[in-house]
Design a protein around this motif. Structure first.
Motif, PDB file in Angstrom:
ATOM      1  N   ILE B 341      18.351  63.723  50.004  1.00 12.90           N
ATOM      2  CA  ILE B 341      17.334  64.287  51.137  1.00 12.90           C
ATOM      3  C   ILE B 341      16.156  64.713  50.313  1.00 12.90           C
ATOM      4  CG2 ILE B 341      16.773  65.944  52.780  1.00 12.90           C
ATOM      5  CD1 ILE B 341      19.823  65.665  53.447  1.00 12.90           C
ATOM      6  N   SER B 344      14.219  61.869  48.157  1.00  9.18           N
ATOM      7  CA  SER B 344      13.534  61.099  48.839  1.00  9.18           C
ATOM      8  C   SER B 344      12.139  61.438  49.253  1.00  9.18           C
ATOM      9  CB  SER B 344      14.072  60.530  50.132  1.00  9.18           C
ATOM     10  OG  SER B 344      14.546  61.508  50.972  1.00  9.18           O
ATOM     11  N   GLY B 345      11.950  62.861  49.687  1.00 11.88           N
ATOM     12  CA  GLY B 345      10.917  63.405  50.013  1.00 11.88           C
ATOM     13  C   GLY B 345       9.886  63.404  48.792  1.00 11.88           C
ATOM     14  N   ASN B 348       8.523  59.890  48.177  1.00 13.75           N
ATOM     15  CA  ASN B 348       7.562  59.562  48.911  1.00 13.75           C
ATOM     16  C   ASN B 348       6.180  59.988  48.643  1.00 13.75           C
ATOM     17  OD1 ASN B 348       9.033  57.484  50.802  1.00 13.75           O
ATOM     18  ND2 ASN B 348       9.897  59.263  52.041  1.00 13.75           N
ATOM     19  N   ALA B 378      17.800  54.900  52.117  1.00 13.37           N
ATOM     20  CA  ALA B 378      17.524  54.643  53.317  1.00 13.37           C
ATOM     21  C   ALA B 378      16.332  55.619  53.823  1.00 13.37           C
ATOM     22  CB  ALA B 378      18.814  55.755  54.041  1.00 13.37           C
ATOM     23  N   ARG B 379      15.745  56.291  52.980  1.00 14.96           N
ATOM     24  CA  ARG B 379      14.536  57.400  53.199  1.00 14.96           C
ATOM     25  C   ARG B 379      13.028  57.102  52.703  1.00 14.96           C
ATOM     26  NH1 ARG B 379      16.542  61.837  56.508  1.00 14.96           N
ATOM     27  NH2 ARG B 379      18.757  62.019  56.216  1.00 14.96           N
ATOM     28  N   VAL B 381      10.191  55.195  51.880  1.00 21.98           N
ATOM     29  CA  VAL B 381       9.121  54.202  52.691  1.00 21.98           C
ATOM     30  C   VAL B 381       9.302  52.782  51.713  1.00 21.98           C
ATOM     31  CG1 VAL B 381       7.118  53.344  53.752  1.00 21.98           C
ATOM     32  CG2 VAL B 381       8.097  55.956  53.723  1.00 21.98           C
ATOM     33  N   SER B 382       8.821  52.917  50.435  1.00 21.33           N
ATOM     34  CA  SER B 382       8.691  51.495  49.829  1.00 21.33           C
ATOM     35  C   SER B 382       9.838  51.141  49.480  1.00 21.33           C
ATOM     36  CB  SER B 382       7.944  51.855  48.397  1.00 21.33           C
ATOM     37  OG  SER B 382       8.794  52.092  47.316  1.00 21.33           O
ATOM     38  N   ASP B 383      10.066  49.786  49.421  1.00 22.72           N
ATOM     39  CA  ASP B 383      11.272  49.127  49.117  1.00 22.72           C
ATOM     40  C   ASP B 383      11.627  49.040  47.684  1.00 22.72           C
ATOM     41  OD1 ASP B 383       9.254  47.358  48.213  1.00 22.72           O
ATOM     42  OD2 ASP B 383       9.737  45.825  49.824  1.00 22.72           O
TER      43      ASP B 383
END
Lengths: 424, 424
Positions: B341, B344-345, B348, B378-379, B381-383
């Motif tokens: 969690i 991922s922030g 991003n 899951a979190r 944005v870029s793939d």
């Protein structure tokens, strides 16, 4: 590593482009080009300055400066102000300033519910500005770029009336942008859209026979942060986190005057940082992203206003909050709380000098900032973010990616004026 | 902007310090010092190299290189390997390498439940290593630093037996460090502790009459990230987020080979990034910090192991997880989920090339990494962070702030060997 700059070769044919005066060949040429830039930037930064003062500032002889100034005057980059200045020994000097006519940059911001176009001259002044409020969601990208090109053509005409000559176009977009392409823009519904090429085509179709302009593209929060850095006035911080509140929430980190772009140009996606791990679903596919609490749609919806009301909805929210309407205040409190949760994490991780609230957050700062400040004070480890530290501030400009975009073109001219000299 | 470097003037008197050979005075001296560093670094980076190859690499004449090499041989920075190399035209050249004796750096990591001291030679090899597991929580800082100094003295003796001469000490600490002071280290319970001065005093008391060594201090995750960058082998990324799992969870961001320290040197406090806004209270005063789910104490507690069992508790957790014990697996799942969690922030926001799991996370990576990868996929944005991207990896070293600290001292020598030449 990210978007191409306006000075890069255009991605489309230039039908009537004359050869550029100087390529980077001989060393002597390179040195002269460098010195032309030095002199031009000295005048730009000072506003008004004599040749002697330029010589003292850049460390060249007065003779060398005079020759360089001559070339910059001929190229239309500088003008003499008419004033003379005799504060120092020697002949009185004529005061130089950057030209108010001639080269200029065009910036276009395409956002979820508006398009703004702006023209900035070499001195950094905003000379034309056009905004149209229209919903760009789920419209084919080529159509959106065609709309934007039509607005840009109108701005070009206004610029021409002011004897401004556009030398480059920079696009600002809400999403991941690299290599001239929007990789992902969840709120627009765009995936892998070659925006530089499409805009260039649209402009070429609208301006047949005209010399094509180089087009660049970058993330809107990045460009708004650069506008804050370059146009934010003398008190503007050099290391800060910029927040761009729109339908999406964009972010940009400036470290000692430089954008931190990330390894692939995708840094700054603060709108999709987790605020609550089990929160509501987001258009990006995840759950509980900041945008779901503090984005424009969530703010309006939570305040009982039509979430698609756009700029008039935001204005209504401000009026209702000013009148003390409980729904409006609660929506702003929720947004501020979640902004504070996410910002405290970013501040713990990055230790910026300041956080700047831009976009719609600028006007909403009276209600958001106190809530955000409380969260920062409670959650940041260092004691630098106590309430009243003054580190959280509203942006000095009405959060302006278009101006940052146009200014980026102008910065390219300042860095190498010869490349932008008019063929005579 | 942050901690003083080992080359900075020491904060305590140097009773028998001879004058340094060269101050930054004449231009000619400055150029020679610079070139001495160039040559030394060329040998360091290549491992084995002839004078002719050095000349080709750094762009100096062979005569100039020979004179610089002579000075570096005399100063004890270089050695001749005895081998000759005749692969090219001209006389066969003697192969140079950096000296295995002579100058070395001392690194000390003080963490919550251990102290590690290490000595690194000019070639970057770890030559002495001493770890003591002891609980440093709520012990007076001067006492902890005195313990650390005693361990350092033992390491100094081992170094002397190997003909290594220590030229600087670098401290690694779990907290906010700037200007030689720990501003805050919640897990140690330290506030505004002048660690550089205290350690220097402790060393001076233990080594009376010896020339005092300059002492520097920095955050442990910063130094562990530098160890990963410098000693992580050829595949190591140049832009990455480093995570240091200990009782606290430290972080450090390396961007193109440089640490991002933040405006006040406080960047990287990922352990206090919010994982759940309404989570359990943290020692820092906030709620729901990552540390409350993924720190060593939380991991052990959730697995039903004594949270203060330290290194043996972590070993037990690994054994239980390998045996499939449900409590251990559940604790690791919770930690991985919350790491994911928060990471991922950060991804991003910062778009790093890779995330490196260090400290105790290195050994726990087989259980943590799959859960973290799912959250990232899951979190983000870029793939670029899809499962199987290989961007999440275990650190290549056993998360080693002490080695990074000692290596930092060595880097200072490489940057200006003259400042560290032995008085003869």
């Amino acid at each position: 590593m990210t978007s191409s700059s306006p000075a890069s070769p255009p991605a489309f044919p230039e039908p009537s482009a004359p050869p550029r005066p100087l390529g980077p060949k001989a060393d002597k040429d390179t040195v002269r080009r460098h010195n032309l830039s030095l002199v031009l930037r000295a005048v730009h930064d000072e506003g008004e300055i004599t040749r002697a003062q330029v010589a003292a500032r850049v460390g060249l002889t007065r003779a060398a400066v005079s020759s360089l100034v001559e070339q910059l005057l001929e190229g239309g980059f500088l003008a003499e102000s008419g004033k003379t200045f005799s504060g120092q020994a020697g002949r009185p000097g004529t005061v130089l300033k950057v030209a108010r006519t001639g080269v200029a940059g065009l910036g276009i911001e395409i956002n979820i519910d508006y398009v703004t176009v702006c023209v900035v001259d070499l001195g950094g002044t905003d000379r034309v500005r056009l905004t149209e409020h229209l919903d760009n969601r789920d419209v084919p990208p080529a159509d959106v770029l065609h709309r934007a090109a039509r607005i840009a053509v109108r701005a070009t005409e206004s610029a021409a009336e002011q004897q401004l000559r556009l030398v480059g176009v920079q696009l600002a977009l809400p999403g991941l942008v690299s290599g001239g392409t929007v990789r992902q823009a969840p709120n627009l519904g765009w995936n892998r859209v070659a925006v530089e090429g499409l805009l260039a085509q649209a402009l070429a179709a609208l301006l047949p026979g005209r010399r094509a302009l180089p087009v660049g593209a970058d993330n809107e929060a990045n460009l708004a942060a650069l506008a804050e850095l370059w146009c934010g006035g003398p008190g503007a911080p050099r290391s800060f986190l910029y927040l761009s509140g729109e339908v999406g929430v964009g972010g940009a980190l400036v470290v000692e005057g430089q954008l931190l772009r990330g390894a692939h140009g995708f840094a700054g996606e603060i709108g999709h940082v987790v605020a609550r791990a089990d929160g509501p679903p987001c258009r990006c596919g995840a759950h509980g992203c900041l945008e779901q609490y503090a984005g424009q749609l969530a703010l309006l919806r939570n305040a009982g206003i039509d979430e698609n009301a756009g700029v008039s909805g935001v204005a209504l929210l401000e009026r209702r909050a000013a009148a003390g309407a409980p729904d409006a205040l609660a929506a702003l409190h929720t947004a501020g709380e979640h902004l504070g949760i996410v910002l405290s994490g970013v501040v713990n991780m990055l230790d910026p000098e300041a956080v700047v609230l831009g976009g719609i957050y600028r006007g909403l700062a009276p209600w958001l900032a106190p809530v955000v400040e409380d969260e920062l004070a409670a959650r940041v480890v260092s004691d630098l973010w106590a309430v009243g530290s003054g580190r959280l501030r509203a942006s000095s400009l009405a959060g302006d990616a278009a101006r940052g975009a146009a200014s980026l073109v102008v910065r390219e001219v300042l860095a190498d004026p010869v490349a932008y000299a008019e063929a005579r």
